[in-house]
Design an enzyme around this catalytic site. Structure first.
Site, PDB file in Angstrom:
ATOM      1  N   SER A 242      -3.761  -3.643  -2.736  1.00  0.00           N
ATOM      2  CA  SER A 242      -3.065  -2.430  -2.318  1.00  0.00           C
ATOM      3  C   SER A 242      -4.038  -1.383  -1.796  1.00  0.00           C
ATOM      4  CB  SER A 242      -2.276  -1.859  -3.503  1.00  0.00           C
ATOM      5  OG  SER A 242      -1.388  -0.845  -3.098  1.00  0.00           O
TER       6      SER A 242
ATOM      7  N   SER B  85       0.841  -1.198   0.000  1.00  0.00           N
ATOM      8  CA  SER B  85       0.000   0.000   0.000  1.00  0.00           C
ATOM      9  C   SER B  85       0.874   1.245   0.000  1.00  0.00           C
ATOM     10  CB  SER B  85      -0.907   0.025   1.238  1.00  0.00           C
ATOM     11  OG  SER B  85      -1.733  -1.108   1.303  1.00  0.00           O
TER      12      SER B  85
ATOM     13  N   ASP C 274      -4.162   2.331  -1.568  1.00  0.00           N
ATOM     14  CA  ASP C 274      -3.499   3.527  -2.102  1.00  0.00           C
ATOM     15  C   ASP C 274      -4.374   4.736  -1.792  1.00  0.00           C
ATOM     16  OD1 ASP C 274      -1.687   1.672  -3.152  1.00  0.00           O
ATOM     17  OD2 ASP C 274      -2.841   1.478  -4.986  1.00  0.00           O
TER      18      ASP C 274
END
Length: 355
Positions: free
Chosen positions: A268, A230, A270
């Protein structure tokens, strides 16, 4: 390397006047009671500084490029367009500890003319450092959060294996904390855009630096086959912007992340937050800005800020890797630092290295 744009004097988020950053880095092997190695920490960002009006609202906007992660306080930012107090970034399993510790620290601060608290919604983000750090040991404590807050300062700040970025990995190299800034001139004024990232994402073959497919050439010390990890990207500016405009800025942080090669994979988190230190208001209530005028730039003139944001975020990610050092963590796992000379050779072969 010839990154685009003009940086501020420190090439850091602290080039935005008033912004301060503090770290507490937790590294230990001598642990008992079944606890594994500590390779973690916490990073704090104070938009108005430790000595400023901590309880004054900060206009903000939030964007999730991919939502497999957590940043507290963002529901209220989406709803009302502002937050109060510090921001913190840590590891995934320490988010609750850091959240409560910020509350205790804020409650202990004297009234700065804003009025008593009715409630607070601290902004705390996380990325996972479980490859190098025993997250289930909950190494980050309230004392570490207090240390990071009390040590927050302006000027040049450390990068790489520090604070919340201590145990993080980026494109299968040692990653962590990175920062950068850009200054832009328009409407007869100079504005600064600063970025701080906690970079913990990406797989090697996708790594690009200034468009060069560096990851295709540097194949040693690979860790895994699939995208994971991340990134938290925080963007600060002194430009006067409305919350809707700051949300637009936060989206451009995603473009900066994308320039490094990631597709923002399913696993992830983000998460991007942008805030402005302009339009300071002191209210009788700690939970709402004062009634008054709000200055803001026109929407059709924001392109220089958008580009500055993408530039600063892209460089901050690369800076995190360049500054980081090789680390050995839990179960003797080794994560190598990016090889500076090897990167320079690749960039030189593509004609992308300054003489």
């Amino acid at each position: 390397m010839p990154f685009s744009g003009i940086t501020g004097p420190f090439n850091a988020i602290t080039d935005v006047a008033g912004v301060e950053v503090g770290y507490s880095t937790v590294v230990s092997d001598s642990l008992t009671s079944g606890k594994g190695p500590a390779r973690t920490g916490v990073t704090t960002i104070l938009p108005r500084g430790r000595m400023g009006p901590l309880r004054a609202p900060v206009w903000a906007g939030f964007h999730s490029l991919n939502g497999n992660g957590e940043m507290t306080g963002t529901h209220w930012i989406k709803e009302a367009g502002y937050f109060t107090g510090p921001i913190a970034i840590t590891n995934t399993h320490s988010l609750g500890t850091v959240h409560q510790s910020i509350l205790r620290w804020m409650i202990g601060k004297p009234d700065t003319g804003v009025g008593p608290y009715k409630f607070m919604l601290p902004v705390v983000g996380e990325t996972c450092d479980a490859y190098l750090n025993d997250m289930n040991a909950f190494h980050v404590t309230a004392d570490h959060v207090t240390e990071a807050l009390d040590r927050a300062s302006s000027g040049s700040i450390a990068e790489g294996n520090v604070g919340g970025g201590t145990g993080m990995i980026c494109f299968e190299y040692k990653g962590g904390t990175g920062t950068s800034s850009r200054v832009v001139d328009f409407f007869g004024s100079r504005y600064t855009v600063g970025c701080l990232v906690q970079a913990n994402f990406g797989i090697r073959p996708l790594l690009k630096i200034l468009g060069v497919p560096v990851g295709e050439h540097l194949t040693a010390n690979r860790l895994w086959a699939g995208e994971q990890g991340s990134i938290i990207a925080l963007v600060a500016t002194d430009a006067p912007l409305m919350p809707t405009q700051l949300e637009r800025v936060a989206r451009r942080a995603g473009l900066g992340i994308g320039r490094t090669g990631t597709p923002a994979g399913d696993g992830s988190g983000d998460l991007c937050l942008a805030f402005s230190t302009a339009n300071l208001t002191i209210s009788e209530s700690a939970i709402a800005p004062a009634v008054g005028d709000l200055a803001f730039l026109p929407n059709n003139m924001l392109d220089p800020l958008f580009e500055a944001t993408a530039q600063a975020v892209e460089e901050a990610i690369i800076n995190a890797m360049v500054a980081a050092e090789t680390m050995v963590g839990r179960e003797n796992r080794l994560v190598a630092a990016i090889e500076h000379d090897a990167v320079k050779e690749v960039m030189r072969n593509y004609g992308r290295l300054k003489a």
